[in-house]
Design a protein around this motif. Structure first.
Motif, short mmCIF file in Angstrom:
data_model
loop_
_atom_site.label_atom_id
_atom_site.label_comp_id
_atom_site.label_asym_id
_atom_site.label_seq_id
_atom_site.Cartn_x
_atom_site.Cartn_y
_atom_site.Cartn_z
N LEU A 54 0.81 -1.22 0.00
CA LEU A 54 0.00 0.00 0.00
C LEU A 54 0.85 1.28 0.00
O LEU A 54 0.31 2.38 -0.03
CB LEU A 54 -0.93 0.00 1.22
N LEU A 55 2.18 1.13 0.05
CA LEU A 55 3.05 2.30 -0.02
C LEU A 55 2.95 2.95 -1.39
O LEU A 55 2.83 2.27 -2.41
CB LEU A 55 4.50 1.92 0.27
N HIS A 56 3.04 4.27 -1.42
CA HIS A 56 2.98 4.98 -2.69
C HIS A 56 4.27 4.75 -3.49
O HIS A 56 5.35 4.54 -2.92
CB HIS A 56 2.80 6.48 -2.45
N ASP A 57 4.15 4.82 -4.78
CA ASP A 57 5.31 4.73 -5.67
C ASP A 57 6.23 5.92 -5.37
O ASP A 57 5.81 7.08 -5.47
CB ASP A 57 4.84 4.79 -7.13
N PRO A 58 7.49 5.68 -5.00
CA PRO A 58 8.38 6.81 -4.66
C PRO A 58 8.61 7.78 -5.82
O PRO A 58 8.92 8.95 -5.60
CB PRO A 58 9.68 6.12 -4.23
N PHE A 59 8.44 7.28 -7.04
CA PHE A 59 8.68 8.14 -8.20
C PHE A 59 7.55 9.15 -8.42
O PHE A 59 7.64 10.00 -9.31
CB PHE A 59 8.90 7.30 -9.45
N LEU A 60 6.51 9.09 -7.57
CA LEU A 60 5.47 10.13 -7.61
C LEU A 60 5.98 11.43 -6.99
O LEU A 60 5.38 12.49 -7.19
CB LEU A 60 4.23 9.66 -6.85
N MET A 61 7.09 11.35 -6.23
CA MET A 61 7.64 12.55 -5.62
C MET A 61 8.43 13.34 -6.65
O MET A 61 9.31 12.80 -7.31
CB MET A 61 8.53 12.18 -4.42
N GLU A 62 8.09 14.60 -6.79
CA GLU A 62 8.71 15.44 -7.81
C GLU A 62 10.22 15.53 -7.58
O GLU A 62 10.68 15.78 -6.46
CB GLU A 62 8.10 16.85 -7.74
N GLY A 63 11.00 15.28 -8.62
CA GLY A 63 12.45 15.31 -8.52
C GLY A 63 13.09 13.96 -8.28
O GLY A 63 14.32 13.85 -8.33
N MET A 64 12.30 12.92 -8.02
CA MET A 64 12.86 11.62 -7.66
C MET A 64 13.65 11.00 -8.81
O MET A 64 14.73 10.42 -8.59
CB MET A 64 11.75 10.67 -7.20
N CYS A 188 4.63 19.70 -5.95
CA CYS A 188 4.88 18.28 -5.70
C CYS A 188 3.54 17.60 -5.43
O CYS A 188 2.82 17.97 -4.50
CB CYS A 188 5.82 18.07 -4.52
N THR A 189 3.20 16.63 -6.23
CA THR A 189 1.89 15.98 -6.13
C THR A 189 1.95 14.66 -5.36
O THR A 189 1.02 13.86 -5.44
CB THR A 189 1.32 15.72 -7.54
#
Length: 570
Positions: A54-64, A188-189
């Motif tokens: 259920l963890l969010h995809d880390p690549f959703l963080m802007e700049g990742m 950052c979304t």
């Protein structure tokens, strides 16, 4: 402390019954779930059974994407990487975690933790200069950096690229960096905004692991995230809850040597460590490294492969934590009359006090204690290098960062978030700040915001405390900020065996209701003992806690407050 009692929510009984029928849980605990906004069976399942899926995809963080590619490139080219972390638990845990991970995947890594007294908060040039001496090409900041414009501009001019991992509010101008990982950054979304810095740093580790096709490696570092999330008082909900749940599982099943050495200096037993244990036992020792000395010792301890060496460092920190308590108490005692003098003005809505002699390592703790005592936002300042430097702490409904932002022309430096901040200003500006900050506080803080409210999850009959009830209640953990232990209310309770006074101000008795009896303890409630006398019925609010009695787990009531039987609750 006297509380105003309020029900968190009075849920619709048809919704309660729906949760009972669909999830096989006691009705009173269904009310607790609904009071916390959990109303669907899928939500109940996810709450009771956290899953890493259920963890969010880390690549959703802007700049990742940029951050991951640059770090992998640095490792492949054998470039020197420099980690700069803050000196508190969140900062040192983040630095320790990233240091270990990058070394595990082949990185050439050094680190720097600033000295609270020499360097102050932020990124001093000494760190950047040391990095440059090692021919560092990449700087990664953890738990700070998003407001460090001048420092990172200096790094850029020296040919060092920067990646920022932070969770604080950004300033109006973002510093020069190739990637800024901060869920609070404009545009950052990333779906969850309340990660600790260690949580943000973990998302970076998770993304790198994913890119290198070793996704499970990241999860072996969740013990650091659990420690930092509890210590930094981030909300233990949503993603933080999942990260903390599995981090605590690791701490209780297979603690790393550096943490095991630390545990040996506490009364905590592997297998029974909770988020609350971290707040009150582990975190103060880790924080002690930077409060009275060199904070890099915390990183050295936590990353140790030798348990005995870690234990020796922890012993040193334990001694310093005892010294810290002495400074803490002395400062608090001196701060109270100063605060009382300010509060002779009945309209005042804040506390801003300064003494050049206070120890910088304890003013944050004292600020928090003043908030607890007066329930007003508090700023405590001392003098360092000719400047007034201090810590700001807030009440739950007042955004202290935004208030300080309005005072920014007076400040030479400030940073933080809604509930806590650090500030620096000229000494002669302190009286102006005191009045300007209070003017802002008076305009925003209403009478109901400074009430000592105690929210109650649901009313409970003591005879509902069955083994199944306790088993389901355990699934509400890990408990912490925004996921506190459920508070119950019970009426018509009598003391079956009188009142026993423990210490100077605590009471213990056998709570009896409808032929069901259970031990109860109330700390600092001796002044309420008259409600419990002469076998007359009274009302209590409490949470349940498990204790060990000669090796046997026992449930008792931890009383928060006592009132007469007919006490009215909104």
């Amino acid at each position: 402390m006297n509380y105003i009692w309020k029900f968190r929510q009075k849920p619709d009984e048809s919704a309660v019954q729906g949760l009972v029928n669909n999830n096989n849980i006691p009705k009173s605990l269904a009310r607790v779930l609904l009071a916390r906004g959990i109303s669907e069976s899928a939500e109940v399942k996810n709450f009771f059974e956290p899953s890493l899926d259920l963890l969010h995809d880390p690549f959703l963080m802007e700049g990742m994407d940029v951050a991951v590619d640059r770090i992998i490139s640095a490792i492949n080219k054998e470039e020197q990487i420099w980690i700069h972390g803050d000196y508190d638990v969140d900062g040192t845990a983040s630095a320790s975690m990233l240091l270990e991970f990058l070394r595990e995947i082949g990185g050439k890594v050094g680190y720097y933790i600033p000295d609270r007294f020499i360097d102050g908060y932020g990124i001093p040039r000494i760190s950047i200069n040391k990095a440059k001496q090692l021919n560092t090409k990449l700087l990664i900041t953890v738990d700070l950096g998003v407001t460090s414009y001048e420092a990172l501009e200096y790094a850029a001019k020296r040919g060092i690229e920067t990646i920022i991992c932070d969770h604080h509010e950004p300033g109006e101008t973002l510093p020069p960096a190739i990637a800024i990982l901060d869920p609070l950054k404009p545009n950052c979304t990333y779906p969850f905004k309340n990660l600790a810095a260690c949580g943000v740093t973990f998302k970076l580790i998770q993304a790198i692991s994913k890119k290198l096709s070793i996704p499970d490696v990241a999860f072996s570092y969740l013990d650091y995230v659990a420690i930092a999330s509890a210590a930094d008082m981030v909300p233990l909900i949503n993603e933080n809850r999942i990260l903390s749940y599995f981090g605590l599982k690791q701490l209780n099943e297979n603690p790393r040597p550096g943490i095991k050495g630390l545990l040996e200096c506490t009364n905590l037993k592997v297998g029974s460590i909770t988020a609350l244990n971290i707040i009150y036992s582990l975190a103060p020792l880790i924080n002690a490294a930077g409060r009275l000395g060199d904070a890099s010792r915390a990183v050295e301890m936590m990353t140790q492969k030798n348990e005995l060496t870690a234990f020796r460092i922890a012993q040193e920190l334990e001694q310093e934590n005892r010294r810290r308590r002495i400074f803490d108490e002395k400062t608090f005692e001196e701060a109270i009359p100063m605060a009382d003098k300010l509060l002779k003005d009945p309209d005042r809505r804040s506390i801003v006090i300064h003494s050049p002699n206070w120890h910088a390592g304890v003013i944050g703790i004292v600020a928090s204690r003043l908030v607890d005592k007066y329930h007003l936002p508090s700023i405590i300042l001392t003098t360092m290098d000719g400047l007034a430097k201090g810590s700001a702490r807030s009440i739950s409904k007042f955004d202290i960062y935004k208030a300080l932002k309005k005072c920014s022309p007076l400040l030479t430096e400030f940073g933080g978030h809604k509930h806590a901040a650090g500030i620096t200003l000229e000494e002669e500006s302190v009286p102006v700040l005191r009045e300007q900050f209070d003017e802002i506080a008076r305009s925003l803080i209403t009478d109901d915001m400074i009430e000592n409210e105690q929210f109650i999850d649901t009313e409970l009959d003591l005879n509902e405390l069955s083994p199944n009830f306790i088993q389901v209640l355990r699934k509400f953990a890990p408990f912490g900020y925004d996921n506190f232990k459920p508070i119950f209310l019970s009426r018509g309770v009598v003391s079956a065996n009188g009142i026993k006074v423990i210490g100077n101000n605590h009471i213990k008795f056998r709570a009896l209701q409808s032929n069901f009896a259970i031990d109860a303890i109330g700390y600092n409630l001796l002044h309420k003992s008259h409600f419990c006398s002469d076998r007359k019925p009274f009302t209590i609010i409490y949470h349940l806690e498990e204790t060990n009695f000669f090796g046997h787990p026992t449930i008792q009531l931890r009383i928060k407050d006592i009132a007469n039987e007919d006490y009215s609750v909104d």
